[in-house]
Design an enzyme around this catalytic site. Structure first.
Site, PDB file in Angstrom:
ATOM      1  N   HIS A 299      93.562   7.779  74.198  1.00 52.65           N
ATOM      2  CA  HIS A 299      94.426   7.151  73.202  1.00 52.65           C
ATOM      3  C   HIS A 299      95.173   8.214  72.384  1.00 52.65           C
ATOM      4  O   HIS A 299      96.387   8.157  72.221  1.00 52.65           O
ATOM      5  CB  HIS A 299      93.577   6.262  72.286  1.00 52.65           C
ATOM      6  CG  HIS A 299      94.356   5.586  71.201  1.00 52.65           C
ATOM      7  ND1 HIS A 299      94.889   4.325  71.359  1.00 52.65           N
ATOM      8  CD2 HIS A 299      94.719   6.007  69.969  1.00 52.65           C
ATOM      9  CE1 HIS A 299      95.537   4.002  70.249  1.00 52.65           C
ATOM     10  NE2 HIS A 299      95.447   4.996  69.392  1.00 52.65           N
ATOM     11  N   GLU A 303      99.259   8.933  72.577  1.00 57.94           N
ATOM     12  CA  GLU A 303     100.094   8.690  71.388  1.00 57.94           C
ATOM     13  C   GLU A 303     100.878   9.939  70.976  1.00 57.94           C
ATOM     14  O   GLU A 303     102.063   9.854  70.661  1.00 57.94           O
ATOM     15  CB  GLU A 303      99.226   8.225  70.209  1.00 57.94           C
ATOM     16  CG  GLU A 303      98.723   6.794  70.320  1.00 57.94           C
ATOM     17  CD  GLU A 303      99.842   5.758  70.368  1.00 57.94           C
ATOM     18  OE1 GLU A 303     100.892   5.967  69.717  1.00 57.94           O
ATOM     19  OE2 GLU A 303      99.672   4.740  71.059  1.00 57.94           O
ATOM     20  N   LYS A 306     103.574  10.860  73.615  1.00 55.02           N
ATOM     21  CA  LYS A 306     104.694   9.916  73.537  1.00 55.02           C
ATOM     22  C   LYS A 306     105.651  10.335  72.410  1.00 55.02           C
ATOM     23  O   LYS A 306     106.863  10.326  72.579  1.00 55.02           O
ATOM     24  CB  LYS A 306     104.109   8.528  73.230  1.00 55.02           C
ATOM     25  CG  LYS A 306     104.667   7.415  74.063  1.00 55.02           C
ATOM     26  CD  LYS A 306     103.857   6.152  73.849  1.00 55.02           C
ATOM     27  CE  LYS A 306     103.604   5.878  72.397  1.00 55.02           C
ATOM     28  NZ  LYS A 306     103.264   4.573  71.994  1.00 55.02           N
ATOM     29  N   ASN A 307     105.075  10.723  71.269  1.00 53.13           N
ATOM     30  CA  ASN A 307     105.907  11.169  70.142  1.00 53.13           C
ATOM     31  C   ASN A 307     106.732  12.386  70.527  1.00 53.13           C
ATOM     32  O   ASN A 307     107.915  12.469  70.207  1.00 53.13           O
ATOM     33  CB  ASN A 307     105.029  11.551  68.944  1.00 53.13           C
ATOM     34  CG  ASN A 307     104.515  10.342  68.194  1.00 53.13           C
ATOM     35  OD1 ASN A 307     105.017   9.226  68.390  1.00 53.13           O
ATOM     36  ND2 ASN A 307     103.529  10.542  67.357  1.00 53.13           N
TER      37      ASN A 307
END
Ligand SMILES: Nc1ncnc2c1ncn2[C@@H]1O[C@H](COP(=O)(O)OP(=O)(O)OP(=O)(O)O)[C@@H](O)[C@H]1O
Length: 431
Positions: A299, A303, A306-307
């Site tokens: 996770h 995350e 992706k940023n």
């Protein structure tokens, strides 16, 4: 008929909320679950049947007393009712009748017998979570909570346990599965509640008291789901190689990172209509393993990657011939495994850094619709737009004694440091 909170139940919740929660460390969970017998699992269920209602009761109380009318928002009330209903189901579940000699043993699991031996074995003590000093969700360890209930007491497994005990184990696990499913949409529904609040008060941002409520609330949710998930897995799933419940004793960082890179690049290509998303260079020893919950690590990696991919594409333009690669470097220390994710995505202005840790802060123009039904599982956004990615990932990191830090050079790029504690004896941060 919709479920409603009766006065009697409210009183019971109030009573339970006067007890502090008891922290459990990753290592304790692993030691406990290594060879679970019916009796050990029963001991786990007994602990959870007290511990979970205490944790749920704290949350109900808090959801009822939020500042500035936030408690009145329909979505917050909905979540409050889920917590209260789960509390009720756990406390109303009939307990099995236990023969007197077994009851003695359970009660005295930690007392010495006449021959000096103990009936049970208390697992290693927790140590305080060093990265959380001064934070408002401090752990309750033996130091500040001398009378905490002993959870992870292993029992002499040569004993005969009655069929009733096995039956109870099954019923309890079923009850937990129902609760876990009920609470799947909690993050999206609370986010919805915050939106309702922002609209009703015409606010753009939330203040620090709501921010710290959300930190505590989501941290508590991670802990509750960890205990529930672990108990269900120990009871229901056949043990898999290096797994104890949902904990992998040899979580391979490189494999998980590779998977997260593929997933994040795929989402990025899909979202921006790219043929080839920015590349991610991975520097990690292939045999770097440690004890962790792979789901949590995936996770956090997904995350943050992706940023970075989004920042790189938006800074260089989706029509760019080539993108500067994102670098993911993994270092192994004695205390921590540290993962650095570096991008050349233009960075973040210094004034906006505190904002990236606030829930609902995003630079995406139109936040995707927050229909709680759109994702029944966890909070998974397609590319970006809810402003939950960083604050939630930091909670996951902190939950087991790690941390997440962000350093940015405005005009160039951002470095995110993910520190993962490998000693695994730090206790959960609770409040
Ligand atoms: N590597 C980065 N480079 C530049 N800006 C960043 C980076 N990481 C985060 N940000 C900024 O911080 C904001 C908040 O990030 P966060 O991950 O919390 O939410 P989000 O990506 O907008 O939405 P989601 O909840 O879907 O992840 C982003 O909108 C972006 O403006």
């Amino acid at each position: 008929m919709s479920w409603r909170l009766s006065d009697k139940l409210a009183e019971k919740i109030n009573h339970y909320s006067s007890f502090p929660a008891t922290a459990v460390s990753l290592r304790q969970m692993v030691q406990f679950g290594q060879h679970p017998s019916g009796g050990t699992l029963f001991r786990g269920a007994q602990f959870l049947s007290e511990e979970l209602p205490i944790r749920l009761a704290h949350r109900v109380k808090e959801l009822n007393n939020l500042p500035d009318g936030l408690s009145e928002m329909p979505s917050i009330q909905k979540v409050r009712n889920w917590y209260a209903q789960s509390f009720e189901e756990l406390t109303e579940l009939p307990r099995p009748k236990i023969p007197i000699e077994l009851r003695e043993l359970l009660i005295n699991a930690n007392r010495k017998k006449s021959n000096g031996e103990r009936n049970g074995k208390v697992l290693l003590e927790n140590t305080e979570n060093p990265s959380l000093a001064g934070e408002d969700y401090r752990p309750i360890t033996r130091k500040n909570h001398l009378n905490s209930r002993r959870y992870f007491v292993l029992l002499d497994d040569s004993l005969k346990w009655s069929p009733e005990i096995y039956e109870y184990n099954k019923k309890f696990t079923k009850c937990l599965s129902i609760i876990k499913r009920r609470h799947d949409p909690v993050v999206t529904t609370v986010a919805q509640g915050i939106n309702e609040y922002k609209h009703s008060r015409q606010r753009m941002q939330i203040d620090s008291s709501i921010q710290s409520f959300l930190d505590r609330f989501y941290m508590s949710r991670i802990g509750i789901r960890m205990l529930i998930g672990q108990h269900i897995a120990l009871n229901e799933e056949p043990s898999r190689g290096d797994y104890v419940g949902i904990i992998c004793t040899k979580t391979n960082v490189r494999e998980l990172a590779q998977e997260a890179i593929e997933n994040a690049r795929f989402i990025c290509e899909d979202y921006y209509g790219l043929f080839d998303a920015p590349k991610v260079q991975l520097v990690c020893k292939p045999d770097l393993n440690f004890m962790y919950v792979p789901g949590h690590l995936s996770h956090m990696l997904f995350e943050t990657l992706k940023n970075s991919l989004r920042a790189v594409v938006e800074t260089h333009g989706s029509m760019a011939e080539e993108f500067p690669p994102v670098k993911l470097i993994v270092a192994e220390g004695k205390e921590d495994i540290t993962i650095k994710i570096s991008d050349e995505g233009g960075g973040i202005p210094r004034s906006a850094i505190p904002l990236v840790w606030t829930y609902m802060y995003t630079t995406v123009q139109s936040t995707p619709s927050l229909d709680p039904d759109f994702s029944k599982s966890d909070f998974k956004a397609p590319m970006a737009g809810f402003g939950y990615g960083l604050p939630l990932s930091r909670l996951y990191a902190r939950y087991f004694g790690g941390d997440l830090k962000l350093i940015s050079m405005e005009g160039y790029g951002t470095d995110v440091y993910l520190h993962l504690n490998r000693l695994s004896s730090t206790s959960e941060p609770l409040q």
